[in-house]
Scaffold this motif. Structure first.
Motif, short mmCIF file in Angstrom:
data_model
loop_
_atom_site.label_atom_id
_atom_site.label_comp_id
_atom_site.label_asym_id
_atom_site.label_seq_id
_atom_site.Cartn_x
_atom_site.Cartn_y
_atom_site.Cartn_z
N UNK A 274 0.74 -1.21 0.00
CA UNK A 274 -0.07 -0.05 0.08
C UNK A 274 0.78 1.24 -0.21
N UNK A 275 2.30 1.02 -0.16
CA UNK A 275 2.96 2.34 0.13
C UNK A 275 3.24 3.11 -1.22
N UNK A 276 2.74 2.62 -2.20
CA UNK A 276 3.17 3.24 -3.51
C UNK A 276 2.03 2.78 -4.54
N UNK A 277 2.56 2.98 -5.75
CA UNK A 277 1.68 2.79 -6.79
C UNK A 277 1.62 1.31 -7.31
N UNK A 278 0.87 0.77 -8.24
CA UNK A 278 0.89 -1.05 -8.50
C UNK A 278 2.09 -1.41 -8.81
N UNK A 279 3.15 -0.47 -9.63
CA UNK A 279 4.18 -1.23 -9.78
C UNK A 279 5.10 -1.42 -8.63
N UNK A 280 4.92 -0.42 -7.59
CA UNK A 280 5.81 -0.56 -6.52
C UNK A 280 5.40 -1.73 -5.65
N UNK A 281 4.18 -2.34 -5.69
CA UNK A 281 3.67 -3.62 -5.17
C UNK A 281 4.23 -4.80 -5.76
N UNK A 282 4.22 -4.81 -7.18
CA UNK A 282 4.80 -5.90 -7.77
C UNK A 282 6.02 -6.03 -7.72
N UNK A 283 7.11 -4.93 -7.50
CA UNK A 283 8.43 -4.96 -7.24
C UNK A 283 8.66 -5.66 -6.06
N UNK A 284 7.98 -4.97 -4.91
CA UNK A 284 8.16 -5.60 -3.54
C UNK A 284 8.07 -7.23 -3.48
N UNK A 285 6.85 -7.72 -4.05
CA UNK A 285 6.44 -9.04 -4.20
C UNK A 285 7.57 -9.89 -4.87
N UNK B 114 15.62 -18.89 -5.79
CA UNK B 114 15.94 -19.78 -7.05
C UNK B 114 15.53 -21.30 -6.63
N UNK B 115 15.15 -21.77 -5.85
CA UNK B 115 14.81 -23.21 -5.54
C UNK B 115 13.37 -23.33 -5.90
N UNK B 116 12.83 -23.19 -6.99
CA UNK B 116 11.56 -22.77 -7.42
C UNK B 116 10.65 -24.43 -7.78
N UNK B 117 11.34 -25.29 -7.68
CA UNK B 117 10.59 -26.62 -8.24
C UNK B 117 9.19 -26.87 -7.57
N UNK B 118 8.95 -26.38 -6.43
CA UNK B 118 7.46 -26.86 -5.82
C UNK B 118 6.97 -25.48 -5.53
N UNK B 119 7.49 -24.34 -5.99
CA UNK B 119 6.78 -22.71 -6.02
C UNK B 119 5.77 -22.69 -7.17
N UNK B 120 4.67 -22.05 -6.78
CA UNK B 120 3.90 -21.63 -7.82
C UNK B 120 4.28 -20.52 -8.74
N UNK B 121 3.97 -20.35 -10.01
CA UNK B 121 4.25 -19.19 -10.90
C UNK B 121 4.49 -17.79 -10.02
N UNK B 122 5.20 -17.04 -10.55
CA UNK B 122 5.28 -15.57 -10.00
C UNK B 122 4.12 -14.82 -10.08
N UNK B 123 3.54 -15.27 -11.16
CA UNK B 123 2.41 -14.38 -11.64
C UNK B 123 1.15 -14.57 -10.59
N UNK B 124 1.21 -16.05 -10.30
CA UNK B 124 -0.03 -16.34 -9.45
C UNK B 124 0.36 -16.06 -8.15
N UNK B 125 1.54 -16.07 -7.76
CA UNK B 125 2.29 -15.65 -6.25
C UNK B 125 1.67 -14.07 -6.17
N UNK B 126 1.67 -13.20 -7.10
CA UNK B 126 1.48 -11.79 -6.90
C UNK B 126 -0.09 -11.48 -6.95
N UNK B 127 -0.68 -12.26 -7.75
CA UNK B 127 -2.22 -12.08 -8.12
C UNK B 127 -2.87 -12.54 -6.80
N UNK B 128 -2.61 -13.62 -6.04
CA UNK B 128 -3.14 -14.01 -4.95
C UNK B 128 -3.07 -12.85 -3.97
#
Length: 217
Positions: free
Chosen positions: A142-153, A163-177
């Motif tokens: 909530x500290x800045x614009x939409x882009x700042x939120x994505x950058x922070x996430x 970097x150990x992302x074998x079991x990780x969700x996609x980065x887009x899903x991570x942000x959207x959730x």
């Protein structure tokens, strides 16, 4: 490129977990029962239950329409403590990576907390950690614009998976959730940062942050 974001996340975590106390934390919960949950399942608490998160990934979200995910349960978090004392906003616990918890009744949890000084220290640290984490999440989103939120996430994703992302969700899903941002905007920013060489994405998962992500897009 760790940056200030990752340094802050590391600092918040370091204040909670002291490796010299881990055995004490486990021993004071020795009345509990170890329970495992498979990835893809949701945890439903009984009416008289506290779950101590020991391992795995459990995503916490408000169980309301349009609710955005808060983040993952931290190691040794007492799931059910909020529900016990203030259930005004129901919470949902989704297992993203096989998790192990220690199940205790309210009575056994209280007894463990009051049995020794380590129990009181643990509870105080839990409260301080949760407040610090929520303050930072509020700033992050909530500290800045939409882009700042994505950058922070993106920095949070890098910190969680390194970097150990074998079991990780996609980065887009991570942000959207975790946000109310549109899919088109999130994909636009991710594509721009990838094409600019700031991040490496493979099969939807961010493998690395290659250089400091610009503050403004």
């Amino acid at each position: 490129m760790p940056g200030k974001n990752i340094a802050t996340l590391k600092k918040i975590d370091s204040y909670f977990i002291d490796s010299s106390q881990l055995n004490d934390l486990l021993s004071f919960m020795d009345k509990g029962v170890s329970v495992s949950y498979k990835a893809g399942t949701s945890i439903t608490l009984s009416s008289n239950e506290i779950l101590i998160c020991v391992s795995g990934e459990i995503l916490i979200s408000p169980n309301i329409e349009g609710g955005c995910a808060l983040g993952h349960a931290f190691e040794y978090m007492p799931i059910g403590l909020i529900e016990r004392y203030n259930s005004a906003v129901p919470l949902r616990y989704d297992v993203q990576k096989e998790a192990r918890v220690i199940s205790l009744s309210y009575e056994d949890f209280d007894e463990a907390i009051h049995a020794s000084s380590i129990g009181s220290l643990y509870l105080n640290k839990v409260m301080a950690y949760m407040i610090s984490a929520l303050v930072y999440i509020n700033h992050e989103r909530n500290a800045g614009e939409r882009y700042y939120t994505i950058r922070s996430l993106l920095y949070r994703y890098q910190y969680l998976y390194a970097g150990e992302v074998k079991s990780a969700e996609s980065v887009s899903a991570f942000i959207l959730k975790r946000t109310g941002l549109s899919r088109s905007y999130v994909f636009q920013i991710l594509s721009g940062l990838r094409d600019g060489g700031y991040i490496t994405i493979n099969k939807g998962k961010m493998l690395s942050i290659n250089k400091t992500i610009p503050v403004k897009y």
